[in-house]
Design an enzyme around this catalytic site. Sequence first.
Site, PDB file in Angstrom:
ATOM      1  N   GLY A 304      -1.972  -5.604  -0.262  1.00  0.00           N
ATOM      2  CA  GLY A 304      -2.923  -6.301  -1.119  1.00  0.00           C
ATOM      3  C   GLY A 304      -2.702  -6.038  -2.595  1.00  0.00           C
ATOM      4  O   GLY A 304      -1.569  -5.859  -3.065  1.00  0.00           O
ATOM      5  N   SER A 305      -3.808  -5.982  -3.335  1.00  0.00           N
ATOM      6  CA  SER A 305      -3.728  -5.933  -4.793  1.00  0.00           C
ATOM      7  C   SER A 305      -3.192  -4.621  -5.344  1.00  0.00           C
ATOM      8  O   SER A 305      -2.963  -4.523  -6.558  1.00  0.00           O
ATOM      9  CB  SER A 305      -5.105  -6.219  -5.397  1.00  0.00           C
ATOM     10  OG  SER A 305      -5.488  -7.550  -5.121  1.00  0.00           O
ATOM     11  N   THR A 306      -2.998  -3.603  -4.499  1.00  0.00           N
ATOM     12  CA  THR A 306      -2.321  -2.407  -5.020  1.00  0.00           C
ATOM     13  C   THR A 306      -0.920  -2.775  -5.508  1.00  0.00           C
ATOM     14  O   THR A 306      -0.380  -2.118  -6.398  1.00  0.00           O
ATOM     15  CB  THR A 306      -2.216  -1.320  -3.934  1.00  0.00           C
ATOM     16  OG1 THR A 306      -1.518  -1.843  -2.796  1.00  0.00           O
ATOM     17  CG2 THR A 306      -3.592  -0.834  -3.505  1.00  0.00           C
ATOM     18  N   PHE A 307      -0.336  -3.863  -4.944  1.00  0.00           N
ATOM     19  CA  PHE A 307       0.991  -4.313  -5.358  1.00  0.00           C
ATOM     20  C   PHE A 307       0.985  -4.872  -6.775  1.00  0.00           C
ATOM     21  O   PHE A 307       2.040  -4.993  -7.409  1.00  0.00           O
ATOM     22  CB  PHE A 307       1.523  -5.357  -4.369  1.00  0.00           C
ATOM     23  CG  PHE A 307       2.618  -4.836  -3.485  1.00  0.00           C
ATOM     24  CD1 PHE A 307       3.846  -5.460  -3.435  1.00  0.00           C
ATOM     25  CD2 PHE A 307       2.419  -3.713  -2.714  1.00  0.00           C
ATOM     26  CE1 PHE A 307       4.857  -4.975  -2.611  1.00  0.00           C
ATOM     27  CE2 PHE A 307       3.412  -3.225  -1.887  1.00  0.00           C
ATOM     28  CZ  PHE A 307       4.643  -3.847  -1.841  1.00  0.00           C
ATOM     29  N   LYS A 308      -0.196  -5.236  -7.277  1.00  0.00           N
ATOM     30  CA  LYS A 308      -0.257  -5.726  -8.653  1.00  0.00           C
ATOM     31  C   LYS A 308       0.152  -4.635  -9.639  1.00  0.00           C
ATOM     32  O   LYS A 308       0.613  -4.938 -10.749  1.00  0.00           O
ATOM     33  CB  LYS A 308      -1.662  -6.230  -8.953  1.00  0.00           C
ATOM     34  CG  LYS A 308      -2.011  -7.508  -8.205  1.00  0.00           C
ATOM     35  CD  LYS A 308      -3.454  -7.923  -8.394  1.00  0.00           C
ATOM     36  CE  LYS A 308      -3.752  -9.182  -7.573  1.00  0.00           C
ATOM     37  NZ  LYS A 308      -5.183  -9.539  -7.596  1.00  0.00           N
TER      38      LYS A 308
END
Length: 581
Positions: A304-308
């Site tokens: 999820g948004s941890t990849f941002k």
Amino acid sequence: MAFLSRVMVLKSRAHFSSGAKGARAAGGAVNFEGVRKRKAGQARNRVGLIMFGFVCFYCVIGGRLAYYGMREPETTSSIMPADRLMASRPDILDRNGEVLATDIRTVSLFAEPHKIVDADEVIEKLRLVLPDLDAKQIYNKLSSKSRFQWLRRQLTPKQQSEILALGIPGIGFRPEKRRFYPGGPTAAHIVGYVNIDNRGVAGMERYIDSQGLAELAALGMTSNQPLEPVKLSIDVRVQAILREVLMSNIAKFKAKGAGGVVLDANTGEVLAMASAPDFDPNDPTVGGEEGWLNRMSNGTFEMGSTFKSFTLAMALDSGKVNINDSFDARYPIRIGGFTIKDFHGKGRFLTVPEVFQYSSNIGTAKMADVVGIDGHKAFLQRLGLLSRMRTELPEVAVPSQPREWKKINSITISFGHGVSTTPLQTAVAGAALVNGGRLIEPTFLPRTEAQADATAETVIKPTTSDNMRWLFEWNGVNGSGKNAQVDGFDVGGKTGTADKVINGRYNHDHNFNAFLAAFPIYKPRYVVLTFIDDPRSETDRAVLAGNSAAPMVHDIISRSAAILGVKPRFGQNGSAMLVSY
């Protein structure tokens, strides 16, 4: 003619006379010397023949003994030589010397079927002590033609005493060693477990065997003497806290699973790592396959948004994006029949910090587009997020990625959809973002900073790392990481709420939530990552990462920071060391 005949008879008698001079024996019998000699010779021959027979007999026995002494030992019904059954495994210790695994002496019950008179009677007596014995299986063993059969491995002293009291012929005990894990399931997925023959099956137990112990055991070169202990990087105190937090949140949110890791950002040492549900290595069969799966290193998930965090670091490190740049997030992105939009859209231009703070899918996708598909893939590869992680733990999964990267893939991967990787890999890559840009392979063994520096690989510029620390702190104070804040410890990080794939489609009501954090963020010493799989609220609706995974990080840090030696800092730049409550 009569005279000549008479002379011939006399000569014949004289020739067969036993006397030297033709004298007669007493009583008038003639003693024949030839008969006596013949009988003496026969006697000598018989004695010689008997002696020869004895010599041949004992030569055969001696030869067979020499043959049996020189031939390879037979393996009968899985029995091994006593020295191998009693061979020691090294103790496993945590970084402070606390025992995580050790050997204890025990015995196993065996039978010699050829000495068993009544198999039914033996079974009836044994079941008085071992009521769970499989009667049919034991009967087949006792009725077999083999000379050795295991009946029950690793008995307790009480069971041994009670069986001895039964006085069953043909039943015996063989000394063995059993692996004992004092902490039970506390560090189950790290320590692993052994099989019935004391051979490593999973975790660091299997790693120890892979370092030569298994080969030595196969060659019979191990002994029952204590071996040098193996010390891990784990702190069992922090490990216990981490596991307790995971278990309580699974119960709280009725989740399918959870996991977490505490990683030294400067050495790559794993201080604690847990995956729930888990199992007790003292009895690994209890708990089933769900408990055996190490979700932290052997499970792959869309993070999820941890990849941002990685997308922003990539954009800043490329030099094509500046921390003060802005991106148009007013309108959704439509590509390949898909629509990319923000969960909490602001409908305006967003600065780079705002893209991170509001977790904008649109802004992140546009940053990835600036770098390009090839640059995006190369950056994630450099961070180790697309290849199998290297560490001592045997259970490590291979990440998945698109077979062919297209623009739509790059866009979705920028905000954490389309690539599945392990949570531990995500934490390791996250450490590189905040420790000055050095990617350090994770280890479950003690490692110094000097040793880590010797193997570290620089993956981003130090200035990029400085910017990422600032962004993590900004989001921790103003964004989705507020629920992870611990007074005095300056926690920064990024949440990730990924929709789960149900029946081939993303389902907004089922989430995989994660939080990637570091503390103290002004000079990070530790990276903490938590995740919770499919948490449910009281209304049976999905729960966001800011309300589930982030509070887990808060609980872990607030309870373990002092144990890890991190001093709290209060006031502006740590000017105040005490606070009033």
